[in-house]
Scaffold this active site. Structure first.
Site, short mmCIF file in Angstrom:
data_model
loop_
_atom_site.label_atom_id
_atom_site.label_comp_id
_atom_site.label_asym_id
_atom_site.label_seq_id
_atom_site.Cartn_x
_atom_site.Cartn_y
_atom_site.Cartn_z
N LYS A 187 -78.97 24.31 37.05
CA LYS A 187 -80.37 24.54 38.11
C LYS A 187 -81.30 25.21 37.13
O LYS A 187 -80.66 26.72 36.26
CB LYS A 187 -79.30 25.44 39.37
CG LYS A 187 -80.55 25.39 40.35
CD LYS A 187 -79.74 26.32 41.28
CE LYS A 187 -80.56 27.05 42.55
NZ LYS A 187 -79.56 26.95 43.71
N ASP A 201 -75.35 30.87 40.99
CA ASP A 201 -76.54 31.44 42.07
C ASP A 201 -74.82 31.72 42.79
O ASP A 201 -73.58 31.86 43.27
CB ASP A 201 -76.66 29.90 42.48
CG ASP A 201 -77.48 29.96 43.65
OD1 ASP A 201 -78.08 30.90 44.75
OD2 ASP A 201 -78.82 29.46 43.47
N CYS A 204 -83.08 32.58 45.41
CA CYS A 204 -83.13 31.49 44.15
C CYS A 204 -84.56 31.87 43.00
O CYS A 204 -84.82 32.04 42.07
CB CYS A 204 -82.91 30.45 44.75
SG CYS A 204 -81.41 29.97 45.01
N ASP A 240 -78.73 34.88 39.24
CA ASP A 240 -80.22 35.07 40.68
C ASP A 240 -79.78 35.96 41.64
O ASP A 240 -81.06 36.85 41.54
CB ASP A 240 -81.05 33.94 40.62
CG ASP A 240 -79.85 33.33 41.63
OD1 ASP A 240 -78.81 33.52 42.20
OD2 ASP A 240 -80.37 31.52 42.34
N HIS A 241 -78.84 36.21 42.57
CA HIS A 241 -78.60 37.29 43.19
C HIS A 241 -77.42 37.23 43.67
O HIS A 241 -76.37 36.00 43.25
CB HIS A 241 -79.99 36.32 44.38
CG HIS A 241 -79.51 35.25 45.32
ND1 HIS A 241 -78.64 34.67 45.77
CD2 HIS A 241 -80.93 34.63 45.10
CE1 HIS A 241 -78.84 33.69 45.92
NE2 HIS A 241 -79.86 32.59 45.58
N HIS A 243 -81.51 47.43 62.78
CA HIS A 243 -83.15 47.61 61.97
C HIS A 243 -83.49 45.99 62.69
O HIS A 243 -82.92 45.41 62.38
CB HIS A 243 -82.31 47.92 60.37
CG HIS A 243 -84.13 47.41 60.04
ND1 HIS A 243 -85.10 47.32 59.92
CD2 HIS A 243 -85.60 49.60 60.25
CE1 HIS A 243 -86.15 47.56 59.53
NE2 HIS A 243 -86.14 48.52 59.02
#
Length: 567
Positions: free
Chosen positions: A149, A61, A101, A334-335, A272
Site C-alpha cells: 500500500k 495502516d 490514509c 499512517d494513523h 462536541h
C-alpha cells in the site's frame, strides 16, 4: 545477552522469551551462531558498518501508537515490536499529520504538512510525478524497491468517499459507514488472514533474498501494509467501505481479553458538535452492549498481532541474510484506530487513538532500548531517510531528522544545530468530520481548533491529568486556550486554509454533479450508506442548493442557474 548487532544489549530479557512459540524452533537454530557471545579468549570482531546503511521502512495502516508503549502493550502480544523497542529507539509521542490514509501518506512521502501538499481528502494526494524521499535516495545511488500500500497520490478511493468529503459542509446528516461488526475465522491454525498483505510481505522477502543480498550499493525497501485497517463490508453498499473487524482464533489468542478497557463515553447530548457528526456518520450513535465494544477492540488488537508478525518476517529475513546489522529498520503507521473510543471507530479524529502512531527505529548507529519523549510526526520520515543516506536536507521541509534524537551521531552535522520545535501539527479536511480540524500537541496540552476558529468551539485537553480526553477545558482555561490558538495561527493561517478547502469542496462537487447530469440525486441515493437519502431526496437536494447559494463562486453561480430550472 548479546544483541543481533554483535554488541552488548541493555535488554533485561532474552529474544527467545519475547517471541511466540511458533518461532522458538527458528530462534534455537539461529541462536548458536547468530546470537552467541564470542568464545572466551577470542576478541570480538568489530562490526564494520558501511557509512550509508540500508533502510527498510514498514508502514502499516490504522495502528494505535499507544500499543507500542506501556501499559497499552500489555493487552496484546507484539513480540517483534517489543524486539525493536529493546534493540532500538521508540518515539513515545509520534503523531500523524493527518488522520486519514492519503493525506497522511502524502505528508510522510513529501515531508510537508497537509496544508502545503493540499492533500485534502482520500483521493487528493501528491502528484504521481512528485519527487519523494525514495526518488532522491535513488538519484544518490540507492537501490530502491516498494511493495504494498502506497496511497499517497491522487485518484484513489470511491465516488462515495469523494461525495462524502465534498458535502461535509452541507447542513444534513447521512450515515456514511456501516455499523462496526466482528467476524471470526474459527481456526486456531489460520495465520494468514489478510492474504494480500502476506503476499506483499512475501514479495519483499523474495526481493531481499534475490536482489538486495547481491546489491553492491545500499538499498531502501518500503513495505506498505493494509492491516490492521478494518475490512470491507460487502453488505454496506457501493465500494463497500470498511467496518468489519476480522481475524482468526490464532490471532485472537494473542489478546489478553480481560485486560481490554471499555472506554468511557460522553452522553450524545453532551458531545462536541463535530464529535456528534462523526459518530452519526460512522453509524455509532445507536446502542452497543459492552460485549460488542469489547469484541470490536479484541478483534482489532488481534489484527495488530497479525501486523506485528509481518513486521517480524521482514526482521527475520534480514537476520537470516546477514543484512540486519547493516540495515536501519523503521516501523510506523499512517494513523491509528478509534476502536470504539469516544463512540467511534475508524480514524478522522484528533483523539489519541486516531492521531498517535507507532514509530520505532533500530539498526547501525541507532541507540538501543531508548525511549524518546520528544514530539515527532510523519513529516520527519523524509529528512530522516535523507539523513541516513548522508544526503543534504532541503530547507523547505516541514519535518526534522530523527537521527539527532535516536543515534550516537547524526550523519549530517547540521542536524544538531537545528532547533526542533516542541510541538507537532496535525490537520484533517476529509469526510466524516464537518469542519476542517487542526491539532497542536505540545507539553501536556492538546489544542484542537475548527474551521475559522470562531464558528465551532475549540477543544483543550490536559493529557497529563486526562489521558482519555474526556474533559474539554477550553473555556475553563481561556488564557491557555488563547495562547495555544495564537501559536497555532503562527504555524498555519488555519481560517484561510479552511476557506480554501470549502471552496475546493464546492467546486469539485459542482463539476462532479455536472458530469452526471440532473440524475446526480439518484446517483447519490445509490452510493454507499446513503440509504437515508432515498427517504427524502428533495430535502437533501434543497440543503445542497442552500449550501451552494450561500457560498457562491463562478462555478456555483452557473450551477445555481441550472438548478433553479428544475427545483
Amino acid at each position: 545477552m548479546t544483541s543481533v548487532y554483535g554488541t552488548r544489549s541493555p535488554s533485561s530479557g532474552s529474544l527467545c522469551c519475547s517471541l511466540p512459540a511458533m518461532l522458538l524452533l527458528w530462534v534455537s537454530v539461529v541462536a548458536a551462531s547468530a546470537l552467541a557471545a564470542p568464545a572466551p579468549g577470542i576478541p570480538e570482531e568489530k562490526l564494520q558498518v558501511p557509512q550509508a546503511p540500508n533502510v527498510v521502512l514498514v508502514a502499516s495502516d490504522s495502528f494505535d501508537g499507544r500499543l507500542t508503549i506501556q501499559p497499552g502493550s500489555q493487552v496484546v502480544k507484539l513480540p517483534f515490536i517489543n524486539f525493536m523497542k529493546v534493540h532500538g529507539t521508540t518515539f513515545l509521542n509520534a503523531y500523524t499529520n493527518s488522520p486519514i490514509c492519503c493525506p497522511s501518506r502524502a505528508a510522510m512521502w513529501s515531508g510537508l504538512f497537509t496544508h502545503l501538499t493540499e492533500s485534502w481528502n482520500n483521493f487528493k494526494g501528491l502528484d504521481p510525478n512528485y519527487t519523494t524521499w525514495m526518488d532522491v535516495m535513488e538519484k544518490h545511488g540507492y537501490q530502491t524497491q516498494k511493495y504494498g500500500k502506497l496511497d499517497y497520490t491522487s485518484g484513489h478511493h470511491s465516488i462515495s468517499n469523494r461525495v462524502e468529503a465534498w458535502t461535509r459542509d452541507v447542513a444534513f446528516l447521512l450515515r456514511q459507514e456501516g455499523r462496526p461488526v466482528v467476524t471470526l475465522i474459527p481456526d486456531k491454525n489460520r495465520r494468514r488472514v489478510m492474504e494480500n498483505d502476506w503476499q506483499n510481505t512475501d514479495k519483499a522477502i523474495n526481493w531481499l533474498r534475490q536482489e538486495a543480498i547481491n546489491c553492491t550499493q545500499p538499498f531502501v525497501l518500503y513495505l506498505g501494509l493494509n492491516l490492521p485497517h478494518p475490512y470491507p463490508s460487502p453488505s454496506s453498499g457501493e465500494s463497500f467501505g470498511s467496518s468489519t473487524f476480522h481475524t482468526s482464533l490464532y490471532w485472537l489468542e494473542k489478546v489478553a481479553y480481560d485486560a481490554i478497557k471499555i472506554p468511557k463515553w460522553s452522553a450524545l447530548s453532551e458531545m462536541h458538535p463535530v464529535d456528534y457528526y462523526s459518530s452519526y456518520t460512522k453509524n455509532c450513535t445507536g446502542n452497543f452492549t459492552e460485549m460488542e465494544i469489547k469484541n470490536i477492540r479484541a478483534f482489532y488488537y488481534a489484527m495488530c498481532a497479525e501486523t506485528d508478525a509481518m513486521l517480524g518476517e521482514i526482521i527475520l529475513a534480514l537476520r537470516k541474510l546477514d543484512l540486519l546489522q547493516k540495515t536501519v529498520v523503521i516501523y510506523t503507521s499512517d494513523h491509528g484506530e478509534m476502536a470504539m473510543e469516544h463512540r467511534q471507530f475508524y480514524k478522522m479524529s484528533m483523539y489519541e487513538a486516531s492521531a498517535h502512531v507507532p514509530l520505532l527505529m533500530m539498526g547501525p548507529g541507532i541507540k538501543a532500548n531508548l525511549q524518546v519523549p520528544n514530539f515527532v510526526s510523519l513529516v520527519d520520515i523524509y529528512p530522516t531517510m535523507l539523513d541516513i543516506a548522508e544526503i543534504a536536507l532541503p530547507q523547505t521541509l516541514s519535518g526534522y531528522s530523527l537521527l539527532g534524537l535516536s543515534s550516537e551521531a547524526s550523519a549530517n552535522e547540521h542536524t544538531f544545530k537545528i532547533h526542533r520545535p516542541p510541538w507537532i501539527l496535525s490537520e484533517f479536511h476529509g469526510c466524516n468530520v464537518n469542519a476542517s480540524t487542526y491539532m497542536l500537541r505540545t507539553g501536556q496540552w492538546k489544542y484542537i481548533a475548527y474551521s475559522d476558529g470562531a464558528s465551532v468551539q475549540p477543544q483543550l485537553f490536559d493529557l497529563s491529568s486526562d489521558p482519555d480526553e474526556l474533559t474539554n477545558i477550553a473555556t475553563e482555561f481561556p488564557e491557555i486556550t488563547s495562547s495555544l490558538d495564537q501559536k497555532l495561527r503562527s504555524i498555519v493561517n488555519y481560517p484561510k486554509v479552511s476557506a480554501s478547502v470549502h471552496q475546493y469542496n464546492r467546486e469539485q462537487f459542482i463539476m462532479w454533479k455536472q458530469s452526471v447530469g440532473q440524475n446526480y440525486s439518484a446517483v447519490i441515493a445509490h452510493l454507499r450508506w446513503h440509504q437515508d437519502w432515498q427517504k427524502e431526496p428533495w430535502k437533501y437536494e434543497k440543503a445542497i442548493h442552500q449550501w451552494l447559494t450561500a457560498h457562491s463562486s463562478p462555478i456555483a453561480v452557473d450551477y445555481n442557474k441550472t438548478l433553479s430550472r428544475y427545483i
